[in-house]
Write a protein that holds these residues in place. Sequence first.
Motif, PDB file in Angstrom:
ATOM      1  N   MET A  70     -35.855 -60.644 -27.075  1.00 26.24           N
ATOM      2  CA  MET A  70     -36.757 -61.788 -27.209  1.00 26.24           C
ATOM      3  C   MET A  70     -36.801 -62.303 -28.642  1.00 26.24           C
ATOM      4  O   MET A  70     -36.819 -63.511 -28.881  1.00 26.24           O
ATOM      5  N   ALA A  71     -36.803 -61.367 -29.609  1.00 26.78           N
ATOM      6  CA  ALA A  71     -36.819 -61.777 -31.008  1.00 26.78           C
ATOM      7  C   ALA A  71     -35.530 -62.483 -31.396  1.00 26.78           C
ATOM      8  O   ALA A  71     -35.548 -63.467 -32.137  1.00 26.78           O
ATOM      9  N   ASP A  72     -34.409 -61.995 -30.885  1.00 21.10           N
ATOM     10  CA  ASP A  72     -33.116 -62.585 -31.229  1.00 21.10           C
ATOM     11  C   ASP A  72     -32.875 -63.918 -30.544  1.00 21.10           C
ATOM     12  O   ASP A  72     -32.258 -64.821 -31.112  1.00 21.10           O
ATOM     13  N   ALA A  73     -33.348 -64.053 -29.312  1.00 20.38           N
ATOM     14  CA  ALA A  73     -33.008 -65.228 -28.511  1.00 20.38           C
ATOM     15  C   ALA A  73     -34.071 -66.322 -28.533  1.00 20.38           C
ATOM     16  O   ALA A  73     -33.734 -67.504 -28.401  1.00 20.38           O
ATOM     17  N   TYR A  74     -35.349 -65.965 -28.689  1.00 18.77           N
ATOM     18  CA  TYR A  74     -36.397 -66.958 -28.499  1.00 18.77           C
ATOM     19  C   TYR A  74     -37.406 -67.038 -29.654  1.00 18.77           C
ATOM     20  O   TYR A  74     -37.650 -68.111 -30.189  1.00 18.77           O
ATOM     21  N   LEU A  75     -38.010 -65.920 -30.040  1.00 18.00           N
ATOM     22  CA  LEU A  75     -39.155 -65.967 -30.940  1.00 18.00           C
ATOM     23  C   LEU A  75     -38.782 -65.949 -32.414  1.00 18.00           C
ATOM     24  O   LEU A  75     -39.407 -66.630 -33.227  1.00 18.00           O
ATOM     25  N   GLY A  76     -37.795 -65.144 -32.787  1.00 16.16           N
ATOM     26  CA  GLY A  76     -37.544 -64.906 -34.198  1.00 16.16           C
ATOM     27  C   GLY A  76     -38.342 -63.699 -34.665  1.00 16.16           C
ATOM     28  O   GLY A  76     -39.327 -63.291 -34.030  1.00 16.16           O
ATOM     29  N   ILE A  77     -37.961 -63.136 -35.796  1.00 16.40           N
ATOM     30  CA  ILE A  77     -38.573 -61.895 -36.261  1.00 16.40           C
ATOM     31  C   ILE A  77     -40.019 -62.113 -36.679  1.00 16.40           C
ATOM     32  O   ILE A  77     -40.890 -61.288 -36.401  1.00 16.40           O
ATOM     33  N   PHE A  78     -40.315 -63.231 -37.360  1.00 20.25           N
ATOM     34  CA  PHE A  78     -41.679 -63.442 -37.860  1.00 20.25           C
ATOM     35  C   PHE A  78     -42.685 -63.544 -36.722  1.00 20.25           C
ATOM     36  O   PHE A  78     -43.724 -62.876 -36.734  1.00 20.25           O
ATOM     37  N   PRO A 234     -34.940 -67.801 -34.175  1.00 22.35           N
ATOM     38  CA  PRO A 234     -34.053 -66.763 -33.628  1.00 22.35           C
ATOM     39  C   PRO A 234     -32.625 -66.990 -34.093  1.00 22.35           C
ATOM     40  O   PRO A 234     -32.115 -68.104 -34.053  1.00 22.35           O
ATOM     41  N   GLU A 235     -31.984 -65.931 -34.547  1.00 25.25           N
ATOM     42  CA  GLU A 235     -30.631 -66.033 -35.087  1.00 25.25           C
ATOM     43  C   GLU A 235     -29.578 -65.445 -34.158  1.00 25.25           C
ATOM     44  O   GLU A 235     -28.386 -65.560 -34.427  1.00 25.25           O
ATOM     45  N   GLY A 236     -30.019 -64.808 -33.096  1.00 28.27           N
ATOM     46  CA  GLY A 236     -29.060 -64.196 -32.194  1.00 28.27           C
ATOM     47  C   GLY A 236     -28.543 -62.876 -32.735  1.00 28.27           C
ATOM     48  O   GLY A 236     -28.682 -62.563 -33.916  1.00 28.27           O
ATOM     49  N   SER A 237     -27.954 -62.087 -31.870  1.00 33.53           N
ATOM     50  CA  SER A 237     -27.437 -60.785 -32.280  1.00 33.53           C
ATOM     51  C   SER A 237     -26.397 -60.334 -31.262  1.00 33.53           C
ATOM     52  O   SER A 237     -26.116 -61.022 -30.269  1.00 33.53           O
ATOM     53  N   ALA A 238     -25.830 -59.161 -31.518  1.00 34.33           N
ATOM     54  CA  ALA A 238     -24.855 -58.609 -30.574  1.00 34.33           C
ATOM     55  C   ALA A 238     -25.491 -58.367 -29.215  1.00 34.33           C
ATOM     56  O   ALA A 238     -24.852 -58.564 -28.168  1.00 34.33           O
ATOM     57  N   LEU A 239     -26.764 -57.952 -29.207  1.00 31.88           N
ATOM     58  CA  LEU A 239     -27.454 -57.728 -27.940  1.00 31.88           C
ATOM     59  C   LEU A 239     -27.566 -59.020 -27.148  1.00 31.88           C
ATOM     60  O   LEU A 239     -27.320 -59.054 -25.933  1.00 31.88           O
ATOM     61  N   THR A 240     -27.942 -60.119 -27.835  1.00 31.56           N
ATOM     62  CA  THR A 240     -28.054 -61.404 -27.158  1.00 31.56           C
ATOM     63  C   THR A 240     -26.709 -61.850 -26.608  1.00 31.56           C
ATOM     64  O   THR A 240     -26.621 -62.372 -25.494  1.00 31.56           O
ATOM     65  N   THR A 241     -25.657 -61.649 -27.387  1.00 32.60           N
ATOM     66  CA  THR A 241     -24.320 -62.037 -26.943  1.00 32.60           C
ATOM     67  C   THR A 241     -23.916 -61.286 -25.680  1.00 32.60           C
ATOM     68  O   THR A 241     -23.397 -61.868 -24.723  1.00 32.60           O
ATOM     69  N   LYS A 304     -28.382 -72.580 -21.487  1.00 31.91           N
ATOM     70  CA  LYS A 304     -28.759 -72.111 -20.156  1.00 31.91           C
ATOM     71  C   LYS A 304     -27.959 -70.893 -19.725  1.00 31.91           C
ATOM     72  O   LYS A 304     -28.091 -70.424 -18.603  1.00 31.91           O
ATOM     73  N   TRP A 305     -27.102 -70.403 -20.607  1.00 30.71           N
ATOM     74  CA  TRP A 305     -26.354 -69.168 -20.368  1.00 30.71           C
ATOM     75  C   TRP A 305     -25.392 -69.304 -19.197  1.00 30.71           C
ATOM     76  O   TRP A 305     -25.138 -68.362 -18.479  1.00 30.71           O
ATOM     77  N   LYS A 306     -24.840 -70.492 -19.020  1.00 29.70           N
ATOM     78  CA  LYS A 306     -23.891 -70.686 -17.937  1.00 29.70           C
ATOM     79  C   LYS A 306     -22.449 -70.492 -18.381  1.00 29.70           C
ATOM     80  O   LYS A 306     -21.568 -70.342 -17.540  1.00 29.70           O
ATOM     81  N   VAL A 307     -22.177 -70.544 -19.657  1.00 28.21           N
ATOM     82  CA  VAL A 307     -20.820 -70.398 -20.158  1.00 28.21           C
ATOM     83  C   VAL A 307     -20.859 -69.789 -21.548  1.00 28.21           C
ATOM     84  O   VAL A 307     -21.771 -70.053 -22.338  1.00 28.21           O
ATOM     85  N   CYS A 308     -19.894 -68.932 -21.827  1.00 30.31           N
ATOM     86  CA  CYS A 308     -19.763 -68.298 -23.141  1.00 30.31           C
ATOM     87  C   CYS A 308     -18.336 -68.520 -23.636  1.00 30.31           C
ATOM     88  O   CYS A 308     -17.406 -68.740 -22.852  1.00 30.31           O
TER      89      CYS A 308
END
Length: 332
Positions: A70-78, A234-241, A304-308
């Motif tokens: 959630m922090a990586d994809a939507y909210l951000g760390i702060f 949110p900056e994204g991470s390996a988990l989000t990927t 929308k996570w339909k294509v990577c």
Amino acid sequence: MACIKLSGECTIACTMVSGLKWAHIVAEYALFVLINYLTNTWGLGFAHAAGIINLFFGISKVLEICFAFMADAYLGIFKMLLLSTLVYSIGLAFLTMSTPPVLSNFAGNCNRYEAECVGPIQKAFFFTSLVLMGVGMAGKAVSLDAYLRHYQTPRDDNSNDLNNQQVYDEEEDGFWSVNNLLVIGISVVAALALSNIKPWDIKFAIPAIFSFTATLVFFAGKALGFYSNYGDKPEGSALTTVLRVLVAATYKSCHELPVNSDELYQGNHNSANQLPHTHGCGCFDKAAIVSSPTKRVDKEEEKKWKVCSVTEVEETKLTVQTVGNISGKRRK
């Protein structure tokens, strides 16, 4: 002067953020004595009380994965840190309210620390507090240390004076040495002070007040502009990927892979950062299928996570293969 100014601002920011760490240490003592509270006040057996606390910590550890995403994809760390510390503080307040003397008049129970004085309302507040504190602990576990590390090694990119930079580094090292000593000192003082307090409501109220105060100071520091913009988005991470690839591959599980791998979505990565397509773990390649070769993939479809992209798929393959190799070595 720029170096001195930056150091002063960083010291203020680090002190405000460190307050959350200090408050967490004080609150951990309250969690440490929860088994004694359940056995002495609720009259539970040690095994029963330990089972409740172990379940609480176990669920909190599982939630860390969810909140990291959630922090990586939507909210951000702060935002994750602010929300988790607020929820954690509310959980400590509910824990205080679950003690018999606090709500005895409202609940109609006696105010003694005995099992007969623990009614349904006290139990409801207690288990609600465990849920809130578990959520808060999981959120802080993935955001607090990351936010602190950002300020531990700041650099003045506009300064070309190596001597000033060296003085600045020495000042920061000195600050964090003092900060680490404060963490140790607060831990010792909190353990000694709280261990000598007998009423459970006061023993739980002190960490709650400490946590609320640290959260307000942390928020005030952001409102007054003491912090940088780090963690705001949110900056994204390996988990989000990995999760994006899994979702996209599942969404297109019925599609057939193109014969030519060049028809897979290449993304907007720089040529230097692109990974070549490989044939291993072919099920993940479906995440890079474009519904129509002539159709242009826009950012909305990616969101929308339909294509990577092929690079994201290959990164996921490497992650899965690495985890598999580590698991195989452990089994041997």
